[in-house]
Structures are given as C-alpha cells and as structure tokens.
Design a protein around this motif. Structure first.
Motif, short mmCIF file in Angstrom:
data_model
loop_
_atom_site.label_atom_id
_atom_site.label_comp_id
_atom_site.label_asym_id
_atom_site.label_seq_id
_atom_site.Cartn_x
_atom_site.Cartn_y
_atom_site.Cartn_z
N ASN A 46 0.84 -1.19 0.00
CA ASN A 46 0.00 0.00 0.00
C ASN A 46 0.88 1.25 0.00
OD1 ASN A 46 -2.41 -1.60 0.34
ND2 ASN A 46 -1.79 -1.86 2.49
N ARG A 47 0.45 2.27 -0.70
CA ARG A 47 1.25 3.49 -0.77
C ARG A 47 0.73 4.51 0.25
NH1 ARG A 47 2.39 6.51 -5.04
NH2 ARG A 47 0.42 6.30 -6.17
N ILE A 48 1.69 5.18 0.92
CA ILE A 48 1.38 6.07 2.04
C ILE A 48 2.08 7.41 1.82
CG2 ILE A 48 1.51 6.36 4.57
CD1 ILE A 48 -0.10 3.95 3.84
N ALA A 49 1.39 8.50 2.17
CA ALA A 49 2.01 9.83 2.26
C ALA A 49 1.87 10.32 3.69
CB ALA A 49 1.36 10.81 1.29
N VAL A 50 2.99 10.65 4.31
CA VAL A 50 2.98 11.17 5.67
C VAL A 50 3.32 12.66 5.61
CG1 VAL A 50 3.93 11.00 8.00
CG2 VAL A 50 3.71 8.94 6.58
N ILE A 51 2.36 13.50 5.95
CA ILE A 51 2.56 14.95 5.90
C ILE A 51 2.86 15.44 7.31
CG2 ILE A 51 1.56 17.17 5.25
CD1 ILE A 51 -0.29 15.68 3.34
N ASP A 52 4.09 15.86 7.51
CA ASP A 52 4.54 16.37 8.80
C ASP A 52 4.15 17.85 8.89
OD1 ASP A 52 5.84 17.22 11.06
OD2 ASP A 52 7.85 16.63 10.41
N LEU A 68 6.39 5.23 -0.08
CA LEU A 68 6.26 6.09 1.10
C LEU A 68 6.78 7.47 0.73
CD1 LEU A 68 5.73 6.57 4.15
CD2 LEU A 68 8.07 5.75 4.57
N ASN A 69 5.95 8.48 0.92
CA ASN A 69 6.33 9.86 0.62
C ASN A 69 6.28 10.65 1.93
OD1 ASN A 69 6.74 12.41 -0.58
ND2 ASN A 69 5.59 11.81 -2.41
N LEU A 70 7.44 11.10 2.40
CA LEU A 70 7.57 11.84 3.65
C LEU A 70 7.68 13.33 3.32
CD1 LEU A 70 10.24 9.49 5.24
CD2 LEU A 70 7.82 9.60 5.89
N ILE A 71 6.69 14.12 3.75
CA ILE A 71 6.56 15.51 3.33
C ILE A 71 6.60 16.41 4.56
CG2 ILE A 71 5.12 17.16 2.06
CD1 ILE A 71 3.72 14.50 0.93
N TYR A 72 7.44 17.43 4.52
CA TYR A 72 7.68 18.33 5.66
C TYR A 72 7.07 19.70 5.36
CZ TYR A 72 10.58 20.90 9.11
OH TYR A 72 11.05 21.67 10.15
N LEU A 73 6.09 20.12 6.16
CA LEU A 73 5.48 21.44 6.01
C LEU A 73 5.75 22.24 7.29
CD1 LEU A 73 2.02 20.53 4.39
CD2 LEU A 73 4.21 21.00 3.26
N PRO A 74 6.77 23.11 7.28
CA PRO A 74 7.22 23.75 8.52
C PRO A 74 6.49 25.02 8.92
CG PRO A 74 8.68 24.34 6.73
CD PRO A 74 7.68 23.38 6.15
N HIS A 75 5.50 25.46 8.16
CA HIS A 75 5.01 26.83 8.28
C HIS A 75 4.58 27.23 9.69
CE1 HIS A 75 3.41 30.66 7.20
NE2 HIS A 75 2.19 30.33 7.59
N LEU A 76 3.83 26.39 10.39
CA LEU A 76 3.33 26.77 11.71
C LEU A 76 4.44 26.99 12.73
CD1 LEU A 76 0.14 24.58 12.32
CD2 LEU A 76 0.29 26.97 11.66
N ASP A 77 5.58 26.38 12.50
CA ASP A 77 6.71 26.53 13.42
C ASP A 77 7.06 28.00 13.63
OD1 ASP A 77 8.40 25.16 15.09
OD2 ASP A 77 9.93 24.77 13.59
N TYR A 78 6.99 28.78 12.55
CA TYR A 78 7.42 30.18 12.60
C TYR A 78 6.47 31.02 13.44
CZ TYR A 78 9.32 28.23 8.23
OH TYR A 78 9.89 27.42 7.29
#
Length: 478
Positions: free
Chosen positions: A2-8, A187-197
C-alpha cells in the motif's frame, strides 16, 4: 504494498485545531486523531529520527538539533548527513522486506547521503564573495534541476529567518506532488514547517497565528486531496506542539557568573570558547545540554542550576537513562525548562560586546538555537545591507534584535499538557491512550505491508527474551 504519504505539519496539536483549520478538522472527523506522547527532547531532528527508526535518542544518537562534538571541541547545529543516525530507518527495514519498496524524503532531516530513493533538503550555495544563494540538495542530483525548472529555486529565505512564510511549505508540497506524479514512491515523507514560525513568534492564541493557521490549512487541503485522488493513503503527523512561553532563561550567563564559562575577546567582541570552558550550555528551545570537564564541576553545576527559576529538571547521566536520552553526544547534564520558560544561548553580559553573528541569521555559527532570528530590527537597514551585497561589497546583515522576550512559543520539553502533544491523524490508527513515538515506524510498516507484517511483529515480540542456542553478540565478536 500500500502506498502512504505522511505529511509532517510542524507544530500541529489539539491547541490549534479549530475554527481556523476547517479542512484539518474535517479530516480529523472522518479519520482518527491520536495524541503522540512527546519524546525527550521534543525537537525537530530528534522526533523525526525517532519516528523513522522506532528508537529513542539514546539509541539513534540524535539528542537534539545540535550538540557538542567532544573530539572537535565544537558546537555543531543542523548537520545534515544521514550517517549521524545510528539505527536502521524505515526505508532500510522496508527494502529488506521488499526490494520494490521506494521512499521519497521531502525535507525531513538528515537527508544527505542516505539510501532513500528520492530526497530533497535545504542547501544554499555559499559564494566566495560572502553571498548565500538559495538552493537545495537532492538525490538523485538531477532532481534539483527538475524541481528548480518547474518551481523556481527553493525559497530558502522563506524557510527560516525574519521573512519565513508559507512560500517554503508551498514549494515543498509542490515538489512532493511532482515526485509522486513522476515516481509514485511507496512512502512519501513531506515536511510542512510553516506553523513553526508563527507559533514561536506569536504563540498559539495570537491573532497573527490565526491567519497563518488558515494558510497552512489550505495547503494541507490541496496536498491531501491530490494524494487521495491518486489512491495514496494520507496521514497527518506532527513532531511536537508549541506551548506559550514568557520567560527566557540565559543558562550560559548563569554559568559565566559562576566563573565556569571561558570567553575570548576578538575585535572588542566576545566569543564563547567551549573547549576552554569548565562548563557551558548548548541551548535548544526548552532543552539544554551542559558539558563539563570534571566530575566535581558536574556536581557544582547540578547544584547551581537546580536552584534556578525557569528550570524544571536537571538530569544527570543516571536520570538521562530513565528518559532515554543518555548517549555519548548528550551533555553531562540535560536541563528541561519549566512551564512558560525556554533557554537562550546568550553568554555576553553587555549587548555592545555581543559577537557579530548574534545580530545575524547564522544557524551554524551560533552555539545554540536562536528563535529571535525570526524578528528584524529594521527593514530599511536590511534593504541597505542587501543592496551593498548586490553591488559587490562585503556587508554584515546585522538586523536581528537581541531581545529574547519577543518569543511567545516554544517546545522541547516532554512535560507539557496533552493539548500541546503532537498528533497523528489518519484512518485505521490504533486508539492508544498514549501512542509512543517509537511505535510510529512499525505502524507505518503495518499500513504498507498489511496484516502479515503486523502478525510477524506480534510473533517477534512474543518470543523476545526466550533463550536460544545462538551465541550472543559478544561471543560472535570473540
């Protein structure tokens, strides 16, 4: 498979899911939301590495975003080599099971020289004339050229610093979707840092934060719907929540006043001399590693800091073992900030003698993390300095204030209330009361490989500790 995308979605916690995040709230309502018990330290590199290895910092060695190299006698932050990770990653485990498994690591950390199939990470060009040109490093190398041609250069100055904004997260999401279209990784590991700021600048309850929550919600909606339309299962994950703070604690100044810190003066400015210090702190949000030269100094510092306001715990090596952070990279003492407190790296007593890098965005020179880099003293001064650089003059971009009271949100402590815990949102997630960070790896493998993998893991766990005739590792080495 199964293919998975994990959006951090960095900084996502129950505290910020609500009216300003309608899509994330709806995704949660049609899925499951499970709080993830924060690890110590609850920091970017440590949390991500724990998720991807199923091991604690005491095993994988990532005890913070930076630490003191006792051999080089240097404090090093934000290193990128995957060789710093000392345990097996999820893609290494998965490839052993099925050689057709592929992984895209889109801006998760320790993303250079690993064996993920597709990867991208921030990596500027440092030119001989002092300029820093936005760019990224990818594997394969051709991926950089393809992404740049499609989306423009990676917007580095939107990724960190006083101009940090949604553009960097948008670029990463677009790159991850393009990799999906071209390569279809398992597996696609995706990093969305916006809220950190915004959460660090303004805290979780500020009006300014509400505006930024709406921006990341729209981007998450676009990204989730893209992957779901392609039959990829999506999980939303965060590394930590960000809780309100109002009290900066200047650990190195405390050590300096106790005559434990060594200072060099160059051109009238002060520099921390870690190798010559009896004790010094590597400050990292709400965590600080204290490195000492002798056992007597360890005990002196422990006694000194145990009395300080803003410090919740002082962990010696025995205490660190119970918190799974004991490693040869960790400090002789590890500090955990008290609620509403965080640790600065500041060591000077007079701002006139602060080093030149203190007023710059310079994450590799500073002997600790500096969130004040997200603020600017003067836009006109910054424009003037940039103009000098553009016409070929060397110029120090000294536009960062030295006011730690500006920071309104922080993370790193694992002793926060559950509303500030990281979360995992998706379908078919076991409803644990407290999901452990080390369980994320196997949970993802279960989703990729199905019930057969889960049964194998259950069988393996049930036979742990059963005596065998196999020789031990020590016997093998002999």
């Amino acid at each position: 498979m199964n293919r998975i995308a994990v959006i951090d979605v960095v900084g996502l916690s129950r505290s910020v899911i609500g009216d300003h995040t309608p899509f994330i709230r709806s995704f949660m309502n049609r899925s499951e939301l499970v709080p993830v018990k924060p690890i110590l330290p609850a920091l970017t590199t440590s949390a991500q590495t724990t998720y991807l290895t199923g091991a604690y910092p005491s095993q994988h060695g990532v005890v913070g975003n930076g630490w003191y190299d006792r051999v080089d006698s240097e404090i090093k932050f934000w290193k990128q080599s995957a060789k710093l990770v000392q345990t097996e990653t999820i893609w290494q485990t998965a490839k052993k099971r099925n050689t057709n498994f592929t992984c895209a690591q889109m801006f998760w950390w320790f993303n250079m020289y690993n064996d993920a199939d597709y990867s991208a990470t921030p990596r500027p060009n440092y030119l001989a004339d002092g300029r820093k040109i936005p760019d990224c490093y990818t594997h394969p190398a051709s991926l950089r050229d393809e992404l740049t041609a499609r989306f423009g250069p990676f917007p580095l100055f939107s990724f960190w610093g006083p101009n940090a904004n949604i553009k960097s997260s948008q670029w990463i999401a677009q790159a991850a979707m393009w990799v999906e279209e071209k390569h279809q990784p398992t597996l696609n590991l995706i990093y969305l840092p916006h809220l950190d700021y915004c959460l660090q600048k303004f805290g979780p309850n500020a009006t300014e934060t509400h505006v930024e929550l709406e921006k990341i919600d729209l981007l998450v909606k676009e990204t989730v719907e893209f992957f779901e339309e392609r039959g990829v299962e999506v999980l939303l994950l965060s590394e930590y929540g960000i809780s309100p703070v109002s009290q900066p604690v200047h650990i190195n100044r405390i050590l300096r006043q106790a005559n434990l810190l060594a200072i060099r003066v160059e051109r009238g400015l002060e520099l921390l001399d870690a190798g010559a210090s009896k004790a010094f702190a590597v400050a990292d949000h709400q965590i600080a590693h204290i490195y000492c030269r002798t056992e007597a100094e360890i005990q002196q510092v422990k006694s000194l800091l145990s009395q300080q306001t803003g410090i919740a715990k002082v962990l010696d090596k025995a205490d660190q073992r119970t918190h799974d952070i004991d490693h040869n990279r960790s400090g002789d003492l590890v500090l955990i900030a008290a609620p509403h407190s965080w640790f600065t790296y500041y060591f000077w007593l007079d701002d006139k003698q602060a080093p030149d890098y203190a007023r710059m965005v310079d994450i590799h020179k500073k002997p600790g993390y500096d969130p004040v880099e997200m603020f600017m003293t003067s836009k006109s001064r910054a424009l003037y300095k940039l103009l000098l650089k553009k016409i070929g003059f060397r110029s120090v971009l000294d536009v960062i204030p030295l006011d730690a009271s500006l920071i309104k949100g922080s993370h790193g402590s694992n002793e926060v209330t559950e509303e500030y815990w990281p979360v995992l949102i998706g379908k078919g997630i076991p409803k644990h009361q407290n999901l452990q960070a080390i369980e994320i790896k196997n949970m993802l493998l279960n989703k990729i490989f199905g019930k057969e993998f889960e049964m194998e893991q259950s069988l393996l766990n049930s036979t742990e500790g059963v005596p065998t005739d196999e020789p031990s590792n020590n016997q093998r080495n002999d």
